[in-house]
Design a protein around this motif. Structure first.
Motif, PDB file in Angstrom:
ATOM      1  N   LEU A 197       0.837  -1.213   0.000  1.00 25.97           N
ATOM      2  CA  LEU A 197       0.000   0.000   0.000  1.00 25.97           C
ATOM      3  C   LEU A 197       0.866   1.256   0.000  1.00 25.97           C
ATOM      4  CD1 LEU A 197      -3.101   0.462   0.212  1.00 25.97           C
ATOM      5  CD2 LEU A 197      -2.764   0.786   2.657  1.00 25.97           C
ATOM      6  N   LEU A 198       1.886   1.265   0.862  1.00 30.57           N
ATOM      7  CA  LEU A 198       2.773   2.430   0.951  1.00 30.57           C
ATOM      8  C   LEU A 198       3.551   2.627  -0.352  1.00 30.57           C
ATOM      9  CD1 LEU A 198       3.905   4.677   2.743  1.00 30.57           C
ATOM     10  CD2 LEU A 198       5.632   3.074   3.553  1.00 30.57           C
ATOM     11  N   ALA A 199       4.060   1.517  -0.900  1.00 32.78           N
ATOM     12  CA  ALA A 199       4.831   1.613  -2.141  1.00 32.78           C
ATOM     13  C   ALA A 199       3.947   2.098  -3.285  1.00 32.78           C
ATOM     14  CB  ALA A 199       5.447   0.259  -2.479  1.00 32.78           C
ATOM     15  N   ALA A 200       2.711   1.585  -3.359  1.00 35.87           N
ATOM     16  CA  ALA A 200       1.809   2.009  -4.432  1.00 35.87           C
ATOM     17  C   ALA A 200       1.450   3.481  -4.267  1.00 35.87           C
ATOM     18  CB  ALA A 200       0.550   1.138  -4.425  1.00 35.87           C
ATOM     19  N   GLY A 201       1.267   3.926  -3.019  1.00 37.58           N
ATOM     20  CA  GLY A 201       0.977   5.341  -2.783  1.00 37.58           C
ATOM     21  C   GLY A 201       2.120   6.227  -3.231  1.00 37.58           C
ATOM     22  N   ALA A 202       3.353   5.774  -2.964  1.00 33.40           N
ATOM     23  CA  ALA A 202       4.525   6.549  -3.380  1.00 33.40           C
ATOM     24  C   ALA A 202       4.635   6.584  -4.899  1.00 33.40           C
ATOM     25  CB  ALA A 202       5.789   5.947  -2.766  1.00 33.40           C
ATOM     26  N   MET A 203       4.409   5.440  -5.534  1.00 33.27           N
ATOM     27  CA  MET A 203       4.460   5.382  -7.003  1.00 33.27           C
ATOM     28  C   MET A 203       3.444   6.372  -7.588  1.00 33.27           C
ATOM     29  SD  MET A 203       6.411   2.838  -8.340  1.00 33.27           S
ATOM     30  CE  MET A 203       7.272   1.393  -7.798  1.00 33.27           C
ATOM     31  N   TRP A 204       2.261   6.374  -6.986  1.00 31.38           N
ATOM     32  CA  TRP A 204       1.211   7.266  -7.487  1.00 31.38           C
ATOM     33  C   TRP A 204       1.662   8.722  -7.398  1.00 31.38           C
ATOM     34  CZ3 TRP A 204      -1.579  11.086  -4.818  1.00 31.38           C
ATOM     35  CH2 TRP A 204      -2.649  11.628  -5.531  1.00 31.38           C
ATOM     36  N   TRP A 205       2.184   9.100  -6.233  1.00 29.74           N
ATOM     37  CA  TRP A 205       2.493  10.514  -6.003  1.00 29.74           C
ATOM     38  C   TRP A 205       3.707  10.973  -6.805  1.00 29.74           C
ATOM     39  CZ3 TRP A 205       0.448  14.820  -4.716  1.00 29.74           C
ATOM     40  CH2 TRP A 205       1.233  15.896  -4.288  1.00 29.74           C
ATOM     41  N   PHE A 206       4.726  10.118  -6.862  1.00 32.18           N
ATOM     42  CA  PHE A 206       5.988  10.558  -7.466  1.00 32.18           C
ATOM     43  C   PHE A 206       6.085  10.273  -8.965  1.00 32.18           C
ATOM     44  CE2 PHE A 206       7.286  10.179  -3.002  1.00 32.18           C
ATOM     45  CZ  PHE A 206       7.813  11.448  -2.825  1.00 32.18           C
ATOM     46  N   LEU A 207       5.272   9.351  -9.488  1.00 35.65           N
ATOM     47  CA  LEU A 207       5.407   8.993 -10.896  1.00 35.65           C
ATOM     48  C   LEU A 207       4.220   9.436 -11.752  1.00 35.65           C
ATOM     49  CD1 LEU A 207       7.007   5.442 -10.736  1.00 35.65           C
ATOM     50  CD2 LEU A 207       8.112   7.666 -10.921  1.00 35.65           C
ATOM     51  N   ALA A 208       2.998   9.140 -11.312  1.00 29.55           N
ATOM     52  CA  ALA A 208       1.841   9.454 -12.144  1.00 29.55           C
ATOM     53  C   ALA A 208       0.629   9.719 -11.262  1.00 29.55           C
ATOM     54  CB  ALA A 208       1.549   8.300 -13.113  1.00 29.55           C
ATOM     55  N   PRO A 209       0.480  10.957 -10.750  1.00 35.25           N
ATOM     56  CA  PRO A 209      -0.632  11.268  -9.856  1.00 35.25           C
ATOM     57  C   PRO A 209      -1.968  11.365 -10.587  1.00 35.25           C
ATOM     58  CG  PRO A 209       0.707  13.211 -10.200  1.00 35.25           C
ATOM     59  CD  PRO A 209       1.374  12.112 -10.940  1.00 35.25           C
ATOM     60  N   ASP A 210      -2.402  10.236 -11.089  1.00 32.93           N
ATOM     61  CA  ASP A 210      -3.633  10.151 -11.861  1.00 32.93           C
ATOM     62  C   ASP A 210      -4.682   9.443 -10.993  1.00 32.93           C
ATOM     63  OD1 ASP A 210      -5.039   8.065 -14.103  1.00 32.93           O
ATOM     64  OD2 ASP A 210      -4.951  10.189 -14.600  1.00 32.93           O
ATOM     65  N   PRO A 211      -5.969   9.772 -11.090  1.00 26.33           N
ATOM     66  CA  PRO A 211      -6.972   9.104 -10.241  1.00 26.33           C
ATOM     67  C   PRO A 211      -6.964   7.587 -10.376  1.00 26.33           C
ATOM     68  CG  PRO A 211      -7.932  11.012 -11.312  1.00 26.33           C
ATOM     69  CD  PRO A 211      -6.555  10.867 -11.877  1.00 26.33           C
ATOM     70  N   ALA A 212      -6.586   7.047 -11.551  1.00 26.64           N
ATOM     71  CA  ALA A 212      -6.574   5.597 -11.739  1.00 26.64           C
ATOM     72  C   ALA A 212      -5.616   4.924 -10.755  1.00 26.64           C
ATOM     73  CB  ALA A 212      -6.174   5.261 -13.176  1.00 26.64           C
ATOM     74  N   GLY A 213      -4.534   5.591 -10.398  1.00 26.62           N
ATOM     75  CA  GLY A 213      -3.592   5.026  -9.438  1.00 26.62           C
ATOM     76  C   GLY A 213      -4.213   4.889  -8.062  1.00 26.62           C
TER      77      GLY A 213
END
Lengths: 100, 187
Positions: free
Chosen positions: A42-58
């Motif tokens: 969960l934490l890793a996916a949250g970081a990926m979302w914020w730092f790589l592609a802050p799109d609602p799909a993430g």
């Protein structure tokens, strides 16, 4: 706070959870290990979302991880109840019927 | 700067309390430690602007840990706050595997050339998430919902002590039903 540092923390959490899932004998403690591992995801996916592609799909992917966590917990408790009812214990060592 | 300090504190608390789960000598303390780890990760998600997911994680996990505490009291058959316990097997192998896993994952996190950020977050990420769930990403929730229902059915079937198949046989045609005590009106 960078992607690398968040992923490092997530990696540490995952490793700790893996240790618990492998080493613990009590079913509920094994489930705790699995929970820590999913928490790391969960934490890793949250970081990926914020730092790589802050799109609602993430964010939707994060909700799927949360749902998987819930399903794991509910099914795990049901299995623990079943094992306890039939074996009178909640140890993984007493439920090796499917061991190869 | 303040954000960095907050994240490192939360990360440290999350990892340390996760370690404590498998170190402390009572089930109750292990449950509290796991709850603390989840709260720290939930707050770290809040730092990453995941306001909805972060809050849901904290609330859901606190309730889940409460349920877990009840299960421990039920199944461990002892006072979970007082009884020391150490129930592990293959401890050295487990330590080795988890250490190797950490090294591999950490190496991946540090050595992979991560791409630069693509796009910017929506002004209100929670509203954007809601719109995605009700729009383009609705299929995800459509799939998750039956999985949840199936989980409820699975949980009841597994946890039920005696179901109609135990009473009436696999074809549901046993008469009278196999009950420990004869009941009903004498049929």
């Amino acid at each position: 706070m960078t992607l690398q540092t968040v992923l490092l923390v997530a990696a540490a959490l995952f490793a700790v959870g893996l240790y618990g899932a492998i080493s613990q004998q009590v079913v509920v403690m094994v489930m705790m290990g699995l929970e820590v591992m999913v928490n790391a995801v969960l934490l890793a996916a949250g970081a990926m979302w914020w730092f790589l592609a802050p799109d609602p799909a993430g964010q939707v992917l994060l909700l799927v991880v949360l749902a998987a966590m819930t399903v794991e917990m509910a099914a795990g408790f049901a299995v623990a109840t079943l094992v306890h009812r039939h074996r009178g214990s909640d140890m993984t060592d007493s439920a090796t019927d499917l061991a190869g | 700067m303040l954000l960095d300090v907050a994240f490192w504190v939360l990360g440290l608390v999350a990892v340390a309390s996760a370690v404590l789960v498998f170190v402390v000598d009572s089930m109750a303390r292990a449950t509290y430690a796991l709850a603390l780890s989840f709260v720290a990760v939930g707050l770290a998600l809040l730092l990453l602007e995941q306001s909805y997911v972060g809050v849901v994680t904290v609330l859901m996990m606190l309730m889940e840990m409460a349920v877990m505490g009840v299960y421990m009291v039920m199944y461990m058959g002892m006072n979970p706050a007082l009884m020391p316990m150490s129930m592990v097997h293959d401890n050295r192998a487990a330590l080795g595997v988890s250490a190797a896993t950490f090294v591999v994952l950490a190496a991946g996190a540090l050595l992979v050339p991560w791409p630069v950020r693509r796009g910017v977050p929506a002004p209100d990420v929670t509203a954007a998430l809601g719109e995605a769930l009700m729009g383009r990403q609705m299929l995800v929730m459509v799939v998750v919902s039956p999985v949840m229902v199936a989980t409820i059915v699975t949980g009841v079937v597994l946890a039920a002590g005696r179901t109609r198949y135990d009473r009436f046989g696999d074809d549901l045609d046993a008469s009278p039903p196999r009950d420990p005590h004869r009941g009903g009106v004498g049929r």
